[in-house]
Design an enzyme around this catalytic site. Sequence first.
Site, PDB file in Angstrom:
ATOM      1  N   ASP A   8     -60.233  29.174 -48.428  1.00  0.00           N
ATOM      2  CA  ASP A   8     -59.664  28.904 -47.117  1.00  0.00           C
ATOM      3  C   ASP A   8     -58.316  29.612 -47.078  1.00  0.00           C
ATOM      4  OD1 ASP A   8     -57.994  27.319 -48.659  1.00  0.00           O
ATOM      5  OD2 ASP A   8     -58.448  25.449 -47.612  1.00  0.00           O
ATOM      6  N   HIS A   9     -57.504  29.328 -46.067  1.00  0.00           N
ATOM      7  CA  HIS A   9     -56.215  29.996 -45.944  1.00  0.00           C
ATOM      8  C   HIS A   9     -55.261  29.639 -47.087  1.00  0.00           C
ATOM      9  CE1 HIS A   9     -55.821  26.124 -43.933  1.00  0.00           C
ATOM     10  NE2 HIS A   9     -54.512  26.196 -44.132  1.00  0.00           N
ATOM     11  N   CYS A  65     -59.642  26.497 -52.652  1.00  0.00           N
ATOM     12  CA  CYS A  65     -58.903  25.893 -51.539  1.00  0.00           C
ATOM     13  C   CYS A  65     -57.651  25.256 -52.156  1.00  0.00           C
ATOM     14  CB  CYS A  65     -59.756  24.913 -50.740  1.00  0.00           C
ATOM     15  SG  CYS A  65     -60.252  23.396 -51.573  1.00  0.00           S
ATOM     16  N   THR A  67     -57.082  22.172 -53.351  1.00  0.00           N
ATOM     17  CA  THR A  67     -57.383  21.405 -54.567  1.00  0.00           C
ATOM     18  C   THR A  67     -58.694  21.821 -55.215  1.00  0.00           C
ATOM     19  OG1 THR A  67     -58.583  19.691 -53.354  1.00  0.00           O
ATOM     20  CG2 THR A  67     -56.196  19.346 -53.690  1.00  0.00           C
ATOM     21  N   HIS A  98     -73.864  22.245 -69.828  1.00  0.00           N
ATOM     22  CA  HIS A  98     -74.597  20.993 -69.671  1.00  0.00           C
ATOM     23  C   HIS A  98     -75.188  20.798 -68.276  1.00  0.00           C
ATOM     24  CE1 HIS A  98     -72.315  18.912 -73.213  1.00  0.00           C
ATOM     25  NE2 HIS A  98     -72.850  20.085 -73.555  1.00  0.00           N
ATOM     26  N   HIS A 133     -80.462  18.739 -71.570  1.00  0.00           N
ATOM     27  CA  HIS A 133     -79.763  18.875 -70.285  1.00  0.00           C
ATOM     28  C   HIS A 133     -80.705  19.315 -69.165  1.00  0.00           C
ATOM     29  CE1 HIS A 133     -76.115  18.302 -72.539  1.00  0.00           C
ATOM     30  NE2 HIS A 133     -76.411  19.330 -73.316  1.00  0.00           N
TER      31      HIS A 133
END
Length: 143
Positions: A8-9, A65, A67, A98, A133
């Site tokens: 994103d920005h 982004c 976070t 995994h 897995h």
Amino acid sequence: MKLAIGSDHVGLELKPTIIDYLKELGHQVEDFGPTTNQRTDYPKYGKKVAEAVAAGDYDGGILICGTGVGISISANKVKGIRAVVCSEPYSAKLSKEHNNTNILAFGSRVIGSELAKMIVKEWLEASFEGGRHANRIKMIDQI
């Protein structure tokens, strides 16, 4: 590898550094946007990259982004995507080994460029272990 990348920005400032790093490592990269720092919505880019990866057009994707959380949630709405948000290399490595993740996400407000490179490198170099897995991945796919 052929990789798709989007942001994103907020992630736009870190994205060129990661693109250059991926190219240095010998990977082919396509930028799914955005190209300007005008405010934009991360779900658009999470979806674009995820759909391209799910279609098999790319070997994997990277999303950025603020976070990494919102854009990874958006990507995970696309069937066949297992996106992970990571802020350190160990989880990135294990997510591939995994969980066979096919999209890596991180936050430009959480990590710096050098740590981002370490995370990307660990994720790219890891391989799905299969075995015990594989059954868990089948279970995830059935949800």
